[in-house]
Motif scaffolding. Structure first.
Motif, PDB file in Angstrom:
ATOM      1  N   THR A   1       0.831  -1.209   0.000  1.00 17.21           N
ATOM      2  CA  THR A   1       0.000   0.000   0.000  1.00 17.21           C
ATOM      3  C   THR A   1       0.861   1.252   0.000  1.00 17.21           C
ATOM      4  OG1 THR A   1      -1.600  -1.214   1.301  1.00 17.21           O
ATOM      5  CG2 THR A   1      -1.873   1.155   1.242  1.00 17.21           C
TER       6      THR A   1
ATOM      7  N   GLU B   1       2.653   1.843  -3.374  1.00 14.86           N
ATOM      8  CA  GLU B   1       1.701   2.331  -4.396  1.00 14.86           C
ATOM      9  C   GLU B   1       1.395   3.814  -4.168  1.00 14.86           C
ATOM     10  OE1 GLU B   1      -1.888   0.041  -4.055  1.00 14.86           O
ATOM     11  OE2 GLU B   1      -1.274  -1.352  -5.627  1.00 14.86           O
ATOM     12  N   GLU B   2       1.215   4.170  -2.917  1.00 12.12           N
ATOM     13  CA  GLU B   2       0.800   5.545  -2.627  1.00 12.12           C
ATOM     14  C   GLU B   2       1.954   6.546  -2.756  1.00 12.12           C
ATOM     15  OE1 GLU B   2      -2.931   4.017   0.065  1.00 12.12           O
ATOM     16  OE2 GLU B   2      -1.342   5.121   1.069  1.00 12.12           O
TER      17      GLU B   2
ATOM     18  N   LEU C   1       1.977   7.397  -6.324  1.00 14.21           N
ATOM     19  CA  LEU C   1       0.951   8.386  -6.663  1.00 14.21           C
ATOM     20  C   LEU C   1       1.385   9.782  -6.213  1.00 14.21           C
ATOM     21  CD1 LEU C   1      -2.301   6.495  -5.607  1.00 14.21           C
ATOM     22  CD2 LEU C   1      -1.611   7.082  -7.922  1.00 14.21           C
ATOM     23  N   GLN C   2       1.882   9.828  -4.996  1.00 13.67           N
ATOM     24  CA  GLN C   2       2.319  11.100  -4.418  1.00 13.67           C
ATOM     25  C   GLN C   2       3.391  11.755  -5.282  1.00 13.67           C
ATOM     26  OE1 GLN C   2       4.571  10.702  -0.668  1.00 13.67           O
ATOM     27  NE2 GLN C   2       2.579  10.989   0.321  1.00 13.67           N
TER      28      GLN C   2
ATOM     29  N   ASP D   1       4.082  10.942  -8.376  1.00 14.88           N
ATOM     30  CA  ASP D   1       3.754  10.845  -9.790  1.00 14.88           C
ATOM     31  C   ASP D   1       4.868  10.144 -10.573  1.00 14.88           C
ATOM     32  OD1 ASP D   1       2.246  11.088 -12.019  1.00 14.88           O
ATOM     33  OD2 ASP D   1       2.778  13.171 -12.448  1.00 14.88           O
TER      34      ASP D   1
ATOM     35  N   ARG E   1       6.425   7.603   2.735  1.00 15.55           N
ATOM     36  CA  ARG E   1       4.967   7.687   2.561  1.00 15.55           C
ATOM     37  C   ARG E   1       4.385   8.836   3.388  1.00 15.55           C
ATOM     38  NH1 ARG E   1       0.866   9.038   1.957  1.00 15.55           N
ATOM     39  NH2 ARG E   1      -1.162   7.986   1.750  1.00 15.55           N
ATOM     40  N   TYR E   2       4.910   9.007   4.593  1.00 19.57           N
ATOM     41  CA  TYR E   2       4.374  10.041   5.490  1.00 19.57           C
ATOM     42  C   TYR E   2       5.481  11.018   5.875  1.00 19.57           C
ATOM     43  CZ  TYR E   2       0.378   6.929   5.880  1.00 19.57           C
ATOM     44  OH  TYR E   2      -0.704   6.143   5.592  1.00 19.57           O
ATOM     45  N   PRO E   3       5.956  11.822   4.939  1.00 15.85           N
ATOM     46  CA  PRO E   3       7.119  12.653   5.255  1.00 15.85           C
ATOM     47  C   PRO E   3       6.845  13.665   6.379  1.00 15.85           C
ATOM     48  CG  PRO E   3       6.217  13.185   3.079  1.00 15.85           C
ATOM     49  CD  PRO E   3       5.519  11.968   3.548  1.00 15.85           C
TER      50      PRO E   3
ATOM     51  N   LYS F   1      -8.608   3.635  -5.693  1.00 16.68           N
ATOM     52  CA  LYS F   1      -7.476   3.064  -6.444  1.00 16.68           C
ATOM     53  C   LYS F   1      -7.971   2.143  -7.552  1.00 16.68           C
ATOM     54  CE  LYS F   1      -4.030   2.855  -2.787  1.00 16.68           C
ATOM     55  NZ  LYS F   1      -3.230   1.902  -1.997  1.00 16.68           N
TER      56      LYS F   1
ATOM     57  N   ARG G   1      -4.780  10.836  -7.961  1.00 17.93           N
ATOM     58  CA  ARG G   1      -3.608  10.956  -7.089  1.00 17.93           C
ATOM     59  C   ARG G   1      -4.032  11.039  -5.625  1.00 17.93           C
ATOM     60  NH1 ARG G   1      -0.174  14.590 -10.137  1.00 17.93           N
ATOM     61  NH2 ARG G   1       0.064  13.583 -12.151  1.00 17.93           N
TER      62      ARG G   1
ATOM     63  N   GLY H   1      -2.613   9.150  -2.530  1.00 12.07           N
ATOM     64  CA  GLY H   1      -1.240   9.436  -2.118  1.00 12.07           C
ATOM     65  C   GLY H   1      -1.139  10.544  -1.077  1.00 12.07           C
TER      66      GLY H   1
ATOM     67  N   GLU I   1      -1.276  12.737   2.427  1.00 10.75           N
ATOM     68  CA  GLU I   1      -0.741  12.362   3.750  1.00 10.75           C
ATOM     69  C   GLU I   1      -1.894  12.363   4.759  1.00 10.75           C
ATOM     70  OE1 GLU I   1       2.940  14.294   4.525  1.00 10.75           O
ATOM     71  OE2 GLU I   1       3.322  13.037   6.276  1.00 10.75           O
TER      72      GLU I   1
END
Ligand code: SF4
Lengths: 335, 375
Positions: free
Chosen positions: A202, A205-206, A209-210, A212, A250-252, B284, B291, B294, B296
């Protein structure tokens, strides 16, 4: 109607896998039980040309019987008319229901068999069979399950071996083959449990997306291959490191806030018997402080330090972290 | 925007007699029609295929609603509530916003148009009769469907506009992402209807609000309803956090300011993207190019995923600031947000629901046509 007969194992064509659902998995238990009590249920076979038989159910049992050196087996024998293909396909799938759980690859094979040979309608599969297998009764799950079978054989073997479930594996069916292959090398080395695997899939994948970016670039950017094979670390440490790197990507902001909160709590110099935690996901208006004490004096010391800490600039920053986040100069990740 | 045309219409036997059902059947003459005893029969045959929700939108169901048409908005205990009442004449929507929460809720594979209009109006009567003197209820139809996308075939909005026109303790809000305002323009609305648009930068509209009209068309339509004497309202909801959001939302407010008269804007709401965790999987699968997953997100106290609080604060504060630069008097509120974020983002908050209602009332009194029929 079938007839129960004693058959020569060699007359059964085990190479004909038309109705075979079994895939991978350990035969040890079955072997032990059959060695102890013998064959308790007949294999289902169709007679072909009089003296040869096509196996419909019992592929694992036939294999074990051969390993045990048996030459004679018990079979329920049908003619092709008695057991036409669609019925045979359903029997092959449902015979094992309730006896053992199918692994994910077997679930995919069962579905394929029911659709292609069993002539089952998609709606029946989605609404009845998938839930009976413990899967979500949704057309999307069916679609992905079918795609699973085109995934690289080596990967399928690992899936069956590890018992990885649908929620962790099926999303991978939508990935490009090279991304899947690269990811497979990582998880092959790490062998995460189902929850951690699902989490990694997960998050990756995200992140794609984040940012691109294609998934394969994310895997390269995060250096997951080399991290997963880092000889300096033990396997659990490698998994922990990879998970941490992926979570941070994923969670910066969240992970920077967590770090900052823990620094600020450190600066308050509270007693080691006091823990301070932000609300989950910083979603709330209050920190939680817990402490333990063994004597009234200790309680007094903790209390006095807590009062002093309330004037500390770190306490003020902790409060504003909840709504304002990090000060601007803290916002960018240090290389 | 391509007009919606169902692949089939399913009509409940009982509903078939209702004038609204006849109107819809006439409008879509040529579309195959099936009759069922009860709408529930549709549940027994969910569409197969990988996207049953999307496939369900091709079926239009005409049915009587046997529940409560009028329901208070499900605000939560931790959040300041704005006394909004949700009306459900139509359930499910032909538009395709990637983030649409209906994807999590709706299990009937169809767009349902309820046909028992009189019953709905009677329920509104009953609800409003119980409102304490001085109270103000905002009634909205845009929660379970776009308020205007099916107006031409159904005429639902028209009936509601007329119903609310003579009332003193309610306003109707029609919320849309279309420009289908033509049927409203000649109506005698008594100044009691607010036509509202959900706004987002063009890049978000194109990627995440599929089948809706672009920003320019929405703003032009807003100007048209203002010219017809309606009040307009705007919802910056969902605000989407992405690289470049700041410049895009600033530009959006600037374009809004050019297009409409701020003195005839009833209110503006700000709400950041939020949804139940399960929706992420749906997005998804149904919209692989979206997008949004994605973002947070963290799990909020309401069990929905929200952007991290500081990201939300920053967006609310920025957009509210630009709106206030446009017109200091504009009534801005946060939708489904906790007190501390109101304070952090807007610098103040009404203390309770009564104060919220009062703000709406004052704003509506301040804008010219409230309580009067414009000439
Ligand atoms: S307009 Fe509203 S109801 Fe329609 S798809 Fe978009 S979010 Fe859903």
């Amino acid at each position: 109607m079938s007839r129960i007969e004693e058959l020569t194992l060699g007359a059964i064509d085990e190479a004909d896998r038309t109705f075979c659902v079994s895939f991978g998995g350990n035969l040890g238990n079955l072997e032990r039980s059959m060695a102890a009590v013998g064959q308790t249920a007949p294999l289902h076979v169709r007679s072909v040309d009089g003296d040869r038989y096509q196996l419909v159910t019992g592929f694992r049992r036939a294999q074990v019987l051969r390993l045990l050196g048996r030459t004679q087996v018990l079979g329920a024998v049908y003619s092709r008319e008695e057991l036409p293909d669609p019925k045979a396909a359903r029997l092959a799938v449902f015979d094992n229901f309730g006896v053992r759980d199918y692994n994910l690859v077997e679930q995919a094979r069962a579905v394929e068999l029911l659709l292609d040979v069993g002539e089952m309608a998609e709606a029946e599969l989605v609404n009845k069979v998938l839930p009976a297998m413990g899967l979500q009764g949704h057309g999307r799950v069916l679609q992905r399950l079918r795609r699973l079978l085109v995934v690289e054989e080596e990967f399928l073997e690992t899936i069956a071996e590890e018992g990885w479930p649908a929620r962790a594996v099926l999303p991978l069916c939508a990935w490009r083959a090279d991304a899947r292959q690269a990811f497979f090398e990582v998880v092959q080395a790490l062998r995460p449990g189902a929850n951690k695997l699902a989490e990694l899939v997960t998050w990756i994948e995200e992140i794609a997306l984040q940012r691109d970016k294609p998934i394969e670039s994310v895997l390269v950017d995060l250096k997951l291959r080399s991290r997963s094979q880092d000889e300096a670390l033990s396997p659990p440490e490698r998994l922990r490191q990879v998970r941490e790197v992926v979570r941070r990507a994923r969670y910066p902001t969240l992970t920077r806030m967590e770090r900052r909160a823990s620094e600020l709590v450190g600066k308050l110099q509270l007693s080691p018997y006091v823990t301070v935690r932000p609300p989950e996901g910083f979603e709330g208006d209050a920190y939680e402080a817990r402490f333990s004490f063994a004597s009234p004096e200790e309680l007094g010391r903790i209390g006095r330090r807590l009062v002093e800490a309330s004037d500390d600039p770190s306490a003020v920053e902790l409060r504003s972290l909840l709504t304002e986040g990090l000060p601007e100069d803290e916002e960018e990740e240090k290389p | 925007m391509k007009p919606y045309r169902p692949a089939r219409i399913v009509v409940e036997r009982e509903a078939r007699r209702d004038p609204l059902a006849r109107r819809v059947l006439d409008f879509y003459s040529g579309v195959p029609v099936e009759e069922v005893e009860r709408a529930e029969e549709l549940l027994a045959e969910p569409p197969a295929g990988p996207d049953p929700f999307g496939a369900g939108k091709r079926t239009l169901l005409l049915a009587r609603f046997r529940g409560t048409f009028v329901k208070p908005c499900p605000g939560t205990a931790e959040m300041l509530c704005c006394h909004y009442v949700v009306l459900s004449p139509i359930v499910n929507c032909p538009l395709e916003c990637t983030y649409c929460v209906l994807q999590s809720y709706i299990n009937r594979p169809a767009i349902t148009v309820h046909t028992n209009v009189e019953e709905c109006l009677a329920q509104i009567d009953e609800y409003l009769a119980a409102v304490p003197p001085g109270g103000l209820v905002r009634i909205g139809t845009g929660e379970l469907a776009d308020s205007l996308v099916l107006e031409e075939p159904t005429g639902w909005a028209e009936r509601l506009v007329h119903d609310v026109a003579g009332r003193t303790n309610a306003v109707l809000e029609l919320k849309t992402k279309t420009a289908l305002v033509e049927p409203l323009l000649g109506l005698d609305h008594g100044g009691r209807t607010v036509v509202a648009w959900s706004l987002n930068p063009e890049v978000i509209i194109r990627r995440e609000e599929l089948k809706t009209v672009g920003l320019e068309e929405r703003l032009e339509a807003a100007a048209r309803v203002q010219a017809a004497g309606y009040l307009a309202a705007f919802h910056f909801d969902p605000l989407i956090h992405y690289p470049g959001w700041e410049a895009d939302y600033r530009d959006l407010v600037a374009r809004l300011a050019q297009a409409v008269d701020s003195r005839r804007v009833a209110w503006v709401s700000l709400g950041s993207l939020r949804f139940l965790p399960g929706l992420k999987t749906v997005i998804k699968a149904r919209f692989p190019k979206s997008r949004l997953p994605g973002g947070e997100f963290v799990l909020g106290q309401d069990k929905k995923l929200h952007y991290l609080a500081p990201l939300r604060t920053a967006m609310y504060r920025a957009v509210a600031g630009w709106l206030k630069e446009w017109d200091e008097e504009i009534l801005i509120y946060l939708c489904m947000e906790r007190d501390s974020l109101w304070d952090a983002a807007l610098g103040e908050r009404p203390p309770d629901r009564a104060a919220v209602e009062q703000r709406f009332r004052r704003r509506l009194q301040a804008v010219a046509s409230f309580g009067t029929t414009p000439s």
